[in-house]
Write an enzyme that holds these catalytic residues in place. Structure first.
Site, short mmCIF file in Angstrom:
data_model
loop_
_atom_site.label_atom_id
_atom_site.label_comp_id
_atom_site.label_asym_id
_atom_site.label_seq_id
_atom_site.Cartn_x
_atom_site.Cartn_y
_atom_site.Cartn_z
N ARG A 106 0.83 -1.19 0.00
CA ARG A 106 0.00 0.00 0.00
C ARG A 106 0.87 1.25 0.00
O ARG A 106 1.14 1.83 -1.04
CB ARG A 106 -0.96 0.00 1.21
CG ARG A 106 -2.18 0.92 1.03
CD ARG A 106 -1.92 2.38 1.29
NE ARG A 106 -1.58 2.68 2.66
CZ ARG A 106 -1.38 3.91 3.13
NH1 ARG A 106 -1.49 4.96 2.33
NH2 ARG A 106 -1.03 4.11 4.38
N ASP A 107 1.36 1.63 1.14
CA ASP A 107 2.13 2.86 1.23
C ASP A 107 3.42 2.78 0.41
O ASP A 107 3.91 3.78 -0.09
CB ASP A 107 2.44 3.17 2.69
CG ASP A 107 2.70 4.65 2.94
OD1 ASP A 107 2.43 5.45 2.03
OD2 ASP A 107 3.15 5.00 4.03
N HIS A 144 8.41 7.39 8.58
CA HIS A 144 9.10 7.58 7.31
C HIS A 144 10.54 7.99 7.60
O HIS A 144 10.84 8.53 8.66
CB HIS A 144 8.39 8.63 6.46
CG HIS A 144 7.11 8.13 5.85
ND1 HIS A 144 6.92 7.98 4.51
CD2 HIS A 144 5.94 7.73 6.43
CE1 HIS A 144 5.70 7.51 4.26
NE2 HIS A 144 5.10 7.36 5.43
N CYS A 191 3.81 9.55 0.51
CA CYS A 191 2.42 9.99 0.37
C CYS A 191 2.28 10.92 -0.84
O CYS A 191 2.98 11.94 -0.91
CB CYS A 191 1.95 10.71 1.63
SG CYS A 191 0.27 11.37 1.49
N ASN A 197 9.09 4.99 3.25
CA ASN A 197 8.83 4.47 4.59
C ASN A 197 10.13 4.00 5.23
O ASN A 197 11.15 3.81 4.56
CB ASN A 197 7.89 3.26 4.50
CG ASN A 197 6.49 3.65 4.08
OD1 ASN A 197 5.67 4.02 4.91
ND2 ASN A 197 6.22 3.57 2.79
#
Length: 308
Positions: free
Chosen positions: A9-10, A207, A238, A247
């Site tokens: 996801r991220d 992050h 993001c 991250n």
């Protein structure tokens, strides 16, 4: 310490490339088989705004109920919860920003609007027999408004409308926090959340923009966090937060914390997984542990060279 790997996801959302569903299934199963306790596998964000998440529900459909028990999906509205639940999702990460400016940029509503909608999201998750996390993005700094008042974070954590969450995720979305800040806020949130529910887990999502990813995660764990987030090779960021980079690396977090299931052989496997994925999406490696594992040293069991 529990690691939740957020690569799918991220990690992927800034790459601009939609990985085929079959490839995402492969990555999810490799991580689960390796022993990674939990994964974040996708998002209900609009595919026109975050194209790499377009096939999230196709991925969900390919995973077994047992696999989905260890997987989380990002949601921002009750409608997201309902749609994801219908597809088989049982773990929902209800996310919004502590900062109004970022919440409007990210999901098009004020923070208060997101808080007000959470009871309905909680109800829908419960009806599906699932769990829902309260995820607080920009808990330390906002890319538009600057520093975020910790009191604002604590007020949301203590708000009766967010009380139905199983976990609270504290996100250093921009990677600008330092260990002292992280430890203080995590400890305060833990005290606030667990006063009403001793079973509440605290998750730290960091992050590594300013090189503090591992240090902040360790500070969070020392202050009472139960789970930390990471992604393969430090991939991610993001799309609605200028200045946010990757991250914290899953490999760096594992090497720093050494859970029992993490071995030199497993590190070699993760390095190969990261190399393959980063090459596929055209992103650089940001993990210092991967760099170390590739050194020519043969007298240290954690290097790949020592295993040949």
């Amino acid at each position: 310490m529990t690691l939740r790997d957020v690569t799918l996801r991220d990690g992927l959302q800034l790459t601009g490339k939609v990985l085929p569903t079959e490839r995402k299934v492969q990555i999810a199963r490799q991580l689960l088989a390796a022993g990674v306790p939990e994964l974040e596998i996708g998002s209900m964000a609009r595919p026109d705004l975050v194209p790499p998440m377009a096939n999230t529900l196709e991925l969900v459909a390919q995973l077994t109920p047992e696999e989905l028990e260890r997987c989380w999906v990002w949601v921002a509205t009750p409608r997201h919860v309902a749609k994801a639940a219908e597809a088989g999702v049982r773990n929902f990460q209800y996310c919004f920003s502590v900062s109004d400016a970022h919440n409007k940029a990210n999901i098009g509503r004020t923070t208060e609007d997101s808080v007000a909608a959470m009871p309905e999201a909680v109800r829908l998750a419960a009806e599906a027999g699932g769990r829902i996390q309260l995820c607080l993005a920009t808990a330390f700094t906002c890319p538009f408004d600057g520093p975020v008042d910790p009191a604002r974070v604590l007020a949301i954590a203590a708000d009766p409308r967010t009380a139905g969450s199983s976990d609270i995720v504290i996100a250093d979305t921009l990677g600008q926090a330092h260990p002292g800040q992280v430890g203080a806020l995590v400890a305060a949130v833990a005290a606030t959340a667990r006063w009403g529910n001793p079973e509440h887990r605290i998750v730290f999502h960091g992050h590594d923009t300013w090189g503090m990813g591992v240090a902040n995660s360790l500070a969070a764990l020392a202050a009472g966090a139960d789970v930390v987030d990471g992604s393969l090779g430090g991939l991610g960021g993001c799309p609605f937060a200028p200045g946010a980079s990757g991250n914290t690396s899953s490999e760096d977090l594992l090497f720093a914390t050494r859970p029992e299931w993490f071995t030199p052989s497993l590190l070699s496997d993760l390095v190969q997984m990261s190399d393959d994925l980063l090459k596929e999406v055209g992103e650089p490696n940001r993990s210092r542990t991967i760099e170390g594992a590739k050194s020519e040293t043969t007298a240290f069991e954690w290097t790949i060279a020592s295993r040949k």
